[in-house]
Design a protein around this motif. Structure first.
Motif, mmCIF file in Angstrom:
data_model
loop_
_atom_site.group_PDB
_atom_site.id
_atom_site.type_symbol
_atom_site.label_atom_id
_atom_site.label_comp_id
_atom_site.label_asym_id
_atom_site.label_seq_id
_atom_site.Cartn_x
_atom_site.Cartn_y
_atom_site.Cartn_z
ATOM 1 N N LEU A 100 1.599 -6.298 -4.828
ATOM 2 C CA LEU A 100 0.858 -5.734 -5.946
ATOM 3 C C LEU A 100 0.906 -4.215 -6.005
ATOM 4 N N ILE A 101 1.415 -3.571 -4.971
ATOM 5 C CA ILE A 101 1.546 -2.122 -4.972
ATOM 6 C C ILE A 101 2.873 -1.762 -5.624
ATOM 7 N N PRO A 102 2.827 -1.022 -6.732
ATOM 8 C CA PRO A 102 4.086 -0.636 -7.404
ATOM 9 C C PRO A 102 4.982 0.140 -6.447
ATOM 10 N N ARG A 103 6.251 -0.198 -6.509
ATOM 11 C CA ARG A 103 7.227 0.487 -5.652
ATOM 12 C C ARG A 103 8.117 1.354 -6.501
ATOM 13 N N GLY A 104 8.534 2.463 -5.939
ATOM 14 C CA GLY A 104 9.411 3.390 -6.659
ATOM 15 C C GLY A 104 10.816 2.818 -6.792
ATOM 16 N N ALA A 105 11.635 3.477 -7.577
ATOM 17 C CA ALA A 105 13.009 3.045 -7.803
ATOM 18 C C ALA A 105 13.807 3.010 -6.515
ATOM 19 N N ASP A 106 13.422 3.839 -5.540
ATOM 20 C CA ASP A 106 14.151 3.871 -4.267
ATOM 21 C C ASP A 106 13.611 2.831 -3.280
ATOM 22 N N GLY A 107 12.658 1.983 -3.705
ATOM 23 C CA GLY A 107 12.134 0.937 -2.858
ATOM 24 C C GLY A 107 10.961 1.336 -1.996
ATOM 25 N N SER A 137 4.665 -22.575 0.071
ATOM 26 C CA SER A 137 3.743 -21.535 -0.411
ATOM 27 C C SER A 137 4.100 -20.143 0.097
ATOM 28 N N MET A 138 5.289 -19.978 0.670
ATOM 29 C CA MET A 138 5.714 -18.644 1.098
ATOM 30 C C MET A 138 5.869 -17.755 -0.120
ATOM 31 N N LEU A 139 5.474 -16.496 0.017
ATOM 32 C CA LEU A 139 5.558 -15.521 -1.055
ATOM 33 C C LEU A 139 6.631 -14.512 -0.689
ATOM 34 N N ARG A 140 7.542 -14.254 -1.618
ATOM 35 C CA ARG A 140 8.610 -13.289 -1.369
ATOM 36 C C ARG A 140 8.577 -12.182 -2.402
ATOM 37 N N CYS A 141 8.653 -10.946 -1.919
ATOM 38 C CA CYS A 141 8.703 -9.795 -2.816
ATOM 39 C C CYS A 141 10.040 -9.796 -3.562
ATOM 40 N N VAL A 168 8.823 -20.506 -7.945
ATOM 41 C CA VAL A 168 8.292 -20.116 -9.254
ATOM 42 C C VAL A 168 7.993 -18.623 -9.241
ATOM 43 N N PRO A 169 8.206 -17.959 -10.372
ATOM 44 C CA PRO A 169 7.845 -16.550 -10.457
ATOM 45 C C PRO A 169 6.330 -16.391 -10.426
ATOM 46 N N VAL A 170 5.892 -15.285 -9.838
ATOM 47 C CA VAL A 170 4.465 -15.000 -9.708
ATOM 48 C C VAL A 170 4.193 -13.648 -10.359
ATOM 49 N N GLU A 171 3.142 -13.595 -11.176
ATOM 50 C CA GLU A 171 2.720 -12.351 -11.798
ATOM 51 C C GLU A 171 1.484 -11.827 -11.071
ATOM 52 N N ALA A 172 1.175 -10.563 -11.254
ATOM 53 C CA ALA A 172 0.024 -9.950 -10.586
ATOM 54 C C ALA A 172 -1.263 -10.721 -10.872
ATOM 55 N N ASP A 173 -1.418 -11.220 -12.088
ATOM 56 C CA ASP A 173 -2.626 -11.969 -12.449
ATOM 57 C C ASP A 173 -2.766 -13.268 -11.666
ATOM 58 N N ASP A 174 -1.657 -13.766 -11.109
ATOM 59 C CA ASP A 174 -1.681 -14.998 -10.314
ATOM 60 C C ASP A 174 -2.189 -14.760 -8.894
ATOM 61 N N LEU A 175 -2.359 -13.489 -8.518
ATOM 62 C CA LEU A 175 -2.740 -13.128 -7.151
ATOM 63 C C LEU A 175 -4.024 -12.295 -7.159
ATOM 64 N N PRO A 176 -5.158 -12.877 -7.519
ATOM 65 C CA PRO A 176 -6.392 -12.088 -7.608
ATOM 66 C C PRO A 176 -6.833 -11.480 -6.278
ATOM 67 N N ASP A 177 -6.424 -12.067 -5.158
ATOM 68 C CA ASP A 177 -6.792 -11.545 -3.840
ATOM 69 C C ASP A 177 -5.658 -10.769 -3.186
ATOM 70 N N GLY A 178 -4.615 -10.468 -3.937
ATOM 71 C CA GLY A 178 -3.472 -9.749 -3.391
ATOM 72 C C GLY A 178 -2.420 -10.690 -2.850
ATOM 73 N N GLY A 179 -1.336 -10.116 -2.386
ATOM 74 C CA GLY A 179 -0.258 -10.927 -1.844
ATOM 75 C C GLY A 179 0.671 -10.100 -0.984
ATOM 76 N N ILE A 180 1.049 -10.672 0.138
ATOM 77 C CA ILE A 180 1.943 -10.017 1.089
ATOM 78 C C ILE A 180 3.220 -10.841 1.206
#
Length: 63
Positions: free
Chosen positions: A55-62, A13-17, A32-44
């Motif tokens: 769930l926080i959008p990241r810029g092109a530079d990371g 159940s480890m989550l990787r960005c 398995v790939p995870v979409e934002a809708d799969d993480l209603p309480d957020g994800g780290i």
């Protein structure tokens, strides 16, 4: 369809960005790939020393 934000391990159940995507063989066997809708309480990202909120959008530079 929402954008993919992370991968989740089926065995641990480890989550990787998207910066810490597992290698292709691991993804095919155990992740398995995870979409934002799969993480209603957020994800780290649980990759060591990361901790990014996937769930926080990241810029092109990371940032």
């Amino acid at each position: 369809m929402a954008d993919m934000v992370a991968y989740r391990s089926l065995s641990t159940s480890m989550l990787r960005c998207l910066d810490h995507v597992p290698p292709p063989a691991a993804r095919a066997a155990n992740c398995v790939p995870v979409e934002a809708d799969d993480l209603p309480d957020g994800g780290i990202c649980t990759y060591p020393d990361c901790g990014v909120d996937v769930l926080i959008p990241r810029g092109a530079d990371g940032s």
